[in-house]
Motif scaffolding. Structure first.
Motif, PDB file in Angstrom:
ATOM      1  N   ALA A 188      24.649  -5.758  -3.910  1.00 17.30           N
ATOM      2  CA  ALA A 188      24.070  -4.743  -3.030  1.00 17.30           C
ATOM      3  C   ALA A 188      22.642  -4.421  -3.458  1.00 17.30           C
ATOM      4  CB  ALA A 188      24.926  -3.482  -3.036  1.00 17.30           C
ATOM      5  N   VAL A 189      22.413  -4.285  -4.766  1.00 14.88           N
ATOM      6  CA  VAL A 189      21.056  -4.028  -5.262  1.00 14.88           C
ATOM      7  C   VAL A 189      20.154  -5.217  -4.960  1.00 14.88           C
ATOM      8  CG1 VAL A 189      19.687  -3.721  -7.372  1.00 14.88           C
ATOM      9  CG2 VAL A 189      21.744  -2.362  -7.011  1.00 14.88           C
ATOM     10  N   ALA A 190      20.645  -6.430  -5.151  1.00 16.19           N
ATOM     11  CA  ALA A 190      19.859  -7.626  -4.828  1.00 16.19           C
ATOM     12  C   ALA A 190      19.507  -7.653  -3.341  1.00 16.19           C
ATOM     13  CB  ALA A 190      20.611  -8.887  -5.235  1.00 16.19           C
ATOM     14  N   GLY A 191      20.447  -7.279  -2.488  1.00 16.61           N
ATOM     15  CA  GLY A 191      20.181  -7.222  -1.049  1.00 16.61           C
ATOM     16  C   GLY A 191      19.163  -6.155  -0.694  1.00 16.61           C
ATOM     17  N   LEU A 192      19.237  -5.001  -1.356  1.00  7.44           N
ATOM     18  CA  LEU A 192      18.251  -3.949  -1.108  1.00  7.44           C
ATOM     19  C   LEU A 192      16.850  -4.391  -1.532  1.00  7.44           C
ATOM     20  CD1 LEU A 192      20.222  -0.739  -2.125  1.00  7.44           C
ATOM     21  CD2 LEU A 192      19.368  -1.329   0.146  1.00  7.44           C
ATOM     22  N   ILE A 193      16.765  -5.102  -2.649  1.00  2.00           N
ATOM     23  CA  ILE A 193      15.454  -5.616  -3.065  1.00  2.00           C
ATOM     24  C   ILE A 193      14.900  -6.558  -2.000  1.00  2.00           C
ATOM     25  CG2 ILE A 193      14.275  -7.094  -4.739  1.00  2.00           C
ATOM     26  CD1 ILE A 193      16.138  -5.922  -6.874  1.00  2.00           C
ATOM     27  N   ALA A 194      15.737  -7.431  -1.474  1.00  2.00           N
ATOM     28  CA  ALA A 194      15.293  -8.344  -0.424  1.00  2.00           C
ATOM     29  C   ALA A 194      14.833  -7.569   0.809  1.00  2.00           C
ATOM     30  CB  ALA A 194      16.413  -9.313  -0.063  1.00  2.00           C
ATOM     31  N   ALA A 195      15.535  -6.493   1.148  1.00  2.00           N
ATOM     32  CA  ALA A 195      15.139  -5.674   2.301  1.00  2.00           C
ATOM     33  C   ALA A 195      13.798  -4.989   2.059  1.00  2.00           C
ATOM     34  CB  ALA A 195      16.217  -4.634   2.597  1.00  2.00           C
ATOM     35  N   TYR A 196      13.584  -4.485   0.853  1.00  2.00           N
ATOM     36  CA  TYR A 196      12.305  -3.845   0.536  1.00  2.00           C
ATOM     37  C   TYR A 196      11.165  -4.857   0.572  1.00  2.00           C
ATOM     38  CZ  TYR A 196      13.965   0.799  -0.714  1.00  2.00           C
ATOM     39  OH  TYR A 196      14.470   2.059  -0.672  1.00  2.00           O
ATOM     40  N   VAL A 197      11.409  -6.048   0.073  1.00  2.00           N
ATOM     41  CA  VAL A 197      10.376  -7.084   0.112  1.00  2.00           C
ATOM     42  C   VAL A 197      10.031  -7.426   1.558  1.00  2.00           C
ATOM     43  CG1 VAL A 197       9.937  -9.515  -0.394  1.00  2.00           C
ATOM     44  CG2 VAL A 197      10.876  -8.033  -2.161  1.00  2.00           C
ATOM     45  N   ARG A 198      11.049  -7.547   2.386  1.00  2.00           N
ATOM     46  CA  ARG A 198      10.798  -7.862   3.798  1.00  2.00           C
ATOM     47  C   ARG A 198      10.041  -6.730   4.491  1.00  2.00           C
ATOM     48  NH1 ARG A 198      15.128 -10.129   8.177  1.00  2.00           N
ATOM     49  NH2 ARG A 198      13.667 -10.223   9.890  1.00  2.00           N
ATOM     50  N   GLU A 199      10.443  -5.490   4.215  1.00  2.00           N
ATOM     51  CA  GLU A 199       9.753  -4.336   4.805  1.00  2.00           C
ATOM     52  C   GLU A 199       8.303  -4.288   4.351  1.00  2.00           C
ATOM     53  OE1 GLU A 199       9.148  -0.863   7.022  1.00  2.00           O
ATOM     54  OE2 GLU A 199      10.825  -2.267   7.059  1.00  2.00           O
ATOM     55  N   GLY A 200       8.067  -4.560   3.073  1.00  2.00           N
ATOM     56  CA  GLY A 200       6.700  -4.576   2.560  1.00  2.00           C
ATOM     57  C   GLY A 200       5.853  -5.645   3.219  1.00  2.00           C
ATOM     58  N   GLU A 214       6.329  -6.887   6.239  1.00  4.31           N
ATOM     59  CA  GLU A 214       6.083  -6.479   7.626  1.00  4.31           C
ATOM     60  C   GLU A 214       5.005  -5.406   7.694  1.00  4.31           C
ATOM     61  OE1 GLU A 214       9.840  -5.383   9.337  1.00  4.31           O
ATOM     62  OE2 GLU A 214      10.571  -7.452   9.349  1.00  4.31           O
ATOM     63  N   LEU A 215       5.014  -4.456   6.753  1.00  9.51           N
ATOM     64  CA  LEU A 215       3.978  -3.425   6.736  1.00  9.51           C
ATOM     65  C   LEU A 215       2.608  -4.030   6.446  1.00  9.51           C
ATOM     66  CD1 LEU A 215       5.727  -0.463   4.880  1.00  9.51           C
ATOM     67  CD2 LEU A 215       5.043  -0.564   7.283  1.00  9.51           C
ATOM     68  N   ASN A 216       2.551  -4.991   5.518  1.00  4.85           N
ATOM     69  CA  ASN A 216       1.274  -5.649   5.223  1.00  4.85           C
ATOM     70  C   ASN A 216       0.765  -6.438   6.424  1.00  4.85           C
ATOM     71  OD1 ASN A 216       1.109  -4.619   2.666  1.00  4.85           O
ATOM     72  ND2 ASN A 216       1.917  -6.448   1.660  1.00  4.85           N
ATOM     73  N   ASP A 217       1.670  -7.144   7.118  1.00  2.01           N
ATOM     74  CA  ASP A 217       1.267  -7.887   8.314  1.00  2.01           C
ATOM     75  C   ASP A 217       0.778  -6.942   9.403  1.00  2.01           C
ATOM     76  OD1 ASP A 217       1.927 -10.224   7.031  1.00  2.01           O
ATOM     77  OD2 ASP A 217       3.857 -10.471   8.062  1.00  2.01           O
ATOM     78  N   LYS A 218       1.453  -5.808   9.559  1.00  2.00           N
ATOM     79  CA  LYS A 218       1.047  -4.826  10.561  1.00  2.00           C
ATOM     80  C   LYS A 218      -0.325  -4.254  10.207  1.00  2.00           C
ATOM     81  CE  LYS A 218       2.551  -0.486  12.632  1.00  2.00           C
ATOM     82  NZ  LYS A 218       3.546   0.589  12.603  1.00  2.00           N
ATOM     83  N   HIS A 219      -0.533  -3.968   8.929  1.00  2.00           N
ATOM     84  CA  HIS A 219      -1.819  -3.429   8.494  1.00  2.00           C
ATOM     85  C   HIS A 219      -2.934  -4.450   8.714  1.00  2.00           C
ATOM     86  CE1 HIS A 219      -4.534  -0.882   6.242  1.00  2.00           C
ATOM     87  NE2 HIS A 219      -4.843  -1.904   5.445  1.00  2.00           N
ATOM     88  N   LYS A 274       0.823  -1.209   0.000  1.00  2.00           N
ATOM     89  CA  LYS A 274       0.000   0.000   0.000  1.00  2.00           C
ATOM     90  C   LYS A 274       0.865   1.270   0.000  1.00  2.00           C
ATOM     91  CE  LYS A 274      -3.919  -2.280   0.920  1.00  2.00           C
ATOM     92  NZ  LYS A 274      -3.944  -3.318  -0.086  1.00  2.00           N
ATOM     93  N   ASP A 275       2.129   1.134   0.358  1.00  2.00           N
ATOM     94  CA  ASP A 275       3.044   2.272   0.454  1.00  2.00           C
ATOM     95  C   ASP A 275       3.626   2.581  -0.926  1.00  2.00           C
ATOM     96  OD1 ASP A 275       4.890   4.183   1.112  1.00  2.00           O
ATOM     97  OD2 ASP A 275       5.955   2.977   2.602  1.00  2.00           O
ATOM     98  N   ASN A 276       3.224   3.723  -1.495  1.00  2.00           N
ATOM     99  CA  ASN A 276       3.661   4.065  -2.847  1.00  2.00           C
ATOM    100  C   ASN A 276       5.158   4.314  -2.942  1.00  2.00           C
ATOM    101  OD1 ASN A 276       1.151   3.812  -4.023  1.00  2.00           O
ATOM    102  ND2 ASN A 276       0.600   5.943  -3.643  1.00  2.00           N
ATOM    103  N   GLN A 277       5.747   4.916  -1.921  1.00  2.00           N
ATOM    104  CA  GLN A 277       7.186   5.182  -1.958  1.00  2.00           C
ATOM    105  C   GLN A 277       7.965   3.863  -1.929  1.00  2.00           C
ATOM    106  OE1 GLN A 277       8.687   7.783   1.065  1.00  2.00           O
ATOM    107  NE2 GLN A 277      10.793   7.597   0.369  1.00  2.00           N
ATOM    108  N   LEU A 278       7.544   2.955  -1.086  1.00  2.00           N
ATOM    109  CA  LEU A 278       8.189   1.643  -1.016  1.00  2.00           C
ATOM    110  C   LEU A 278       8.069   0.916  -2.353  1.00  2.00           C
ATOM    111  CD1 LEU A 278       9.490  -0.436   1.027  1.00  2.00           C
ATOM    112  CD2 LEU A 278       7.210  -1.394   1.199  1.00  2.00           C
ATOM    113  N   ARG A 279       6.903   0.980  -2.958  1.00  2.00           N
ATOM    114  CA  ARG A 279       6.690   0.335  -4.253  1.00  2.00           C
ATOM    115  C   ARG A 279       7.569   0.944  -5.340  1.00  2.00           C
ATOM    116  NH1 ARG A 279       0.473   0.212  -5.498  1.00  2.00           N
ATOM    117  NH2 ARG A 279       1.316  -0.610  -7.421  1.00  2.00           N
TER     118      ARG A 279
END
Length: 146
Positions: A108-120, A122-127, A69-74
């Motif tokens: 590093a880019v692959a790791g950042l993608i994994a971090a964004y997926v994990r953050e997304g 967690e945000l969905n679970d929290k929502h 749901k987070d446009n910036q994260l997407r």
């Protein structure tokens, strides 16, 4: 016939190609393709493992784009995913990991993608948890209100 691997390093390409194309392979230290380089370094198993990694990264990033749901994260995850995708396309015609700085940047880019997926996730679970709490509290209020 694909073998399980011929070794690692820059001499693997020369060892694999030289019997077939001696003139073209003279002086070559790396293949002209990232995919051939991975095949030379890790064999068929290494290439298959890398393809599975790339496939799961693409699947997870597309899942994040579809559910977040987070446009910036997407948008940030989309930018990183497009960068990784373009690197894989460019890797078909050029050995992008010849320079180790590019290798580190890729991972590093692959790791950042994994971090964004994990953050997304967690945000969905929290929502979802917040929505469940709101539904539970309204049900309790209705029961006691009667």
């Amino acid at each position: 016939e694909l073998k399980s691997g011929i070794g690692a390093g820059e001499h693997a390409f020369v060892s694999a190609i030289a019997p077939y194309i001696e003139v073209a392979a003279e002086g070559a230290k790396t293949p002209g393709s990232l995919w051939l380089q991975i095949l030379c370094w890790g064999g068929a198993g290494g290439l298959l493992t890398f393809l599975v990694f790339i496939g799961s990264t693409i699947k997870n990033s597309l899942g994040l784009l579809a559910t977040s749901k987070d446009n910036q994260l997407r948008s940030e995850a989309l930018a990183l995913s497009c960068g990784l995708f373009v690197a894989m396309l460019f890797g078909g015609v050029n050995c992008i990991w010849e320079d180790l700085r590019m290798l580190y940047l890729f991972w590093a880019v692959a790791g950042l993608i994994a971090a964004y997926v994990r953050e997304g996730r967690e945000l969905n679970d929290k929502h979802k948890a917040e929505l469940t709490d709101e539904i539970d509290s309204s049900d309790v209020e209705l029961i006691f209100h009667k």
